[in-house]
Design an enzyme around this catalytic site. Sequence first.
Site, PDB file in Angstrom:
ATOM      1  N   TRP A 173       0.832  -1.211   0.000  1.00  0.00           N
ATOM      2  CA  TRP A 173       0.000   0.000   0.000  1.00  0.00           C
ATOM      3  C   TRP A 173       0.858   1.249   0.000  1.00  0.00           C
ATOM      4  CZ3 TRP A 173      -4.369  -0.446  -2.127  1.00  0.00           C
ATOM      5  CH2 TRP A 173      -5.040  -1.666  -2.070  1.00  0.00           C
ATOM      6  N   ASP A 184      -1.970   6.848   6.149  1.00  0.00           N
ATOM      7  CA  ASP A 184      -3.006   5.977   5.606  1.00  0.00           C
ATOM      8  C   ASP A 184      -3.364   4.989   6.715  1.00  0.00           C
ATOM      9  OD1 ASP A 184      -4.528   4.029   4.405  1.00  0.00           O
ATOM     10  OD2 ASP A 184      -3.129   3.598   2.774  1.00  0.00           O
ATOM     11  N   LYS A 197     -13.182  -1.412   6.188  1.00  0.00           N
ATOM     12  CA  LYS A 197     -12.635  -2.308   7.212  1.00  0.00           C
ATOM     13  C   LYS A 197     -13.239  -1.966   8.574  1.00  0.00           C
ATOM     14  CE  LYS A 197      -8.829  -1.965   4.133  1.00  0.00           C
ATOM     15  NZ  LYS A 197      -8.762  -3.255   3.475  1.00  0.00           N
TER      16      LYS A 197
END
Length: 364
Positions: A102, A176, A200
């Site tokens: 990511w 993030d 999530k």
Amino acid sequence: MSRAFNFSAGPAMLPEAVMRKADSEFLDWNQTGMSVMEMSHRSKEYMAVATKMEADLRDIMAIPDNYKVLFIHGGASMQFGAIPLNLCEQGDTVDYFNTGVWSTKAIKEAARFANVNVVAGGQEANPTEIPTQSEWSFSEDAKYIHICSNETITGLEFQEDQLEAIFAQGKPVIADMSSNIMCREIDVSKYAMIYAGAQKNIGPSGLAVVIVRDDLLGSAREACPTLLNWETYANNESMFNTPATFAWYLAGLVFEWIKEIGGVKAIAEINQRKAQKLYDFIDASDFYSNKIKDSERSWMNVTFDLKNSELDTAFLEASKAAGLLSLKGHRAFGGMRASIYNAMPEAGIDALIEFMQQFADQHG
Ligand code: PMP
């Protein structure tokens, strides 16, 4: 109907109480005769939903008044490009840690709009530890420092001392937090901007929560599209155009649920216990193993390998039959992954451990 324990990395399991509430008012929200998703986003009724949702999130995360909370369609990935467009000019230097897939994606996108200095990492696609501080190399003129605080694919999470060392640079820190937002208490005021895809720990996919300090608004570059400019959302209560109304509503129910069970502090205790139990079991077993450095293991994504990978398919089939879903690891990392976000009950961890023990007994 029975609900399975779903260990998917995202979209992930949502709290059962939330799903039941949404179900019960799906056709007729609050005696309005319509679903919340059929309602004008500018109606008095919907505005009340939106206002409460933001207030609850501010409360849960103790977000200071000088931060704006924005709800932006497009998920976390859209922010990869929005960040440099809002915070720097082409040719400016920005500092990025590369701790996994990511981070790499965020770097790739940022590199289109800025000169990216990789502070540390990036030698391997899926590192199993955060680079040691002696290897960090910040650039003096960086406009900001970016981290992915929890790499979802490997389950590698920045720790408090590392974060403190990053804050100590005195630069705006961007994080993030897609896969670990609200999993524990954090001090929002140490960050310049926090962002997270919703699927999530927040709600349905397609939505990102952006928490940004006031003074970072208003300096987007000229070429920044209107809908990537954070100021557009800040000045219009995230309703410059039609927002993802149903996703907001559901996120609001999740925030209410968090408050009801005692807030992030209470959730954090449960999360720590859940993760510890599973890691302890894996560590004690000679059938399973985890590759991540002990002190940097994620509370949210627990990866593990079977010592004999030829049993992977049998493990996945048997776990599915036992009502334990989506345990296959990301294809980039292999093995297994149990994503155990806030909504995963402790009973899900107990059931998983029991299953893993039985499987090991049968095949060990
Ligand atoms: N960052 C992290 C850490 C993620 O785990 C994900 C999604 N798995 C993303 C960013 C991308 O999120 P989205 O799909 O919402 O763009």
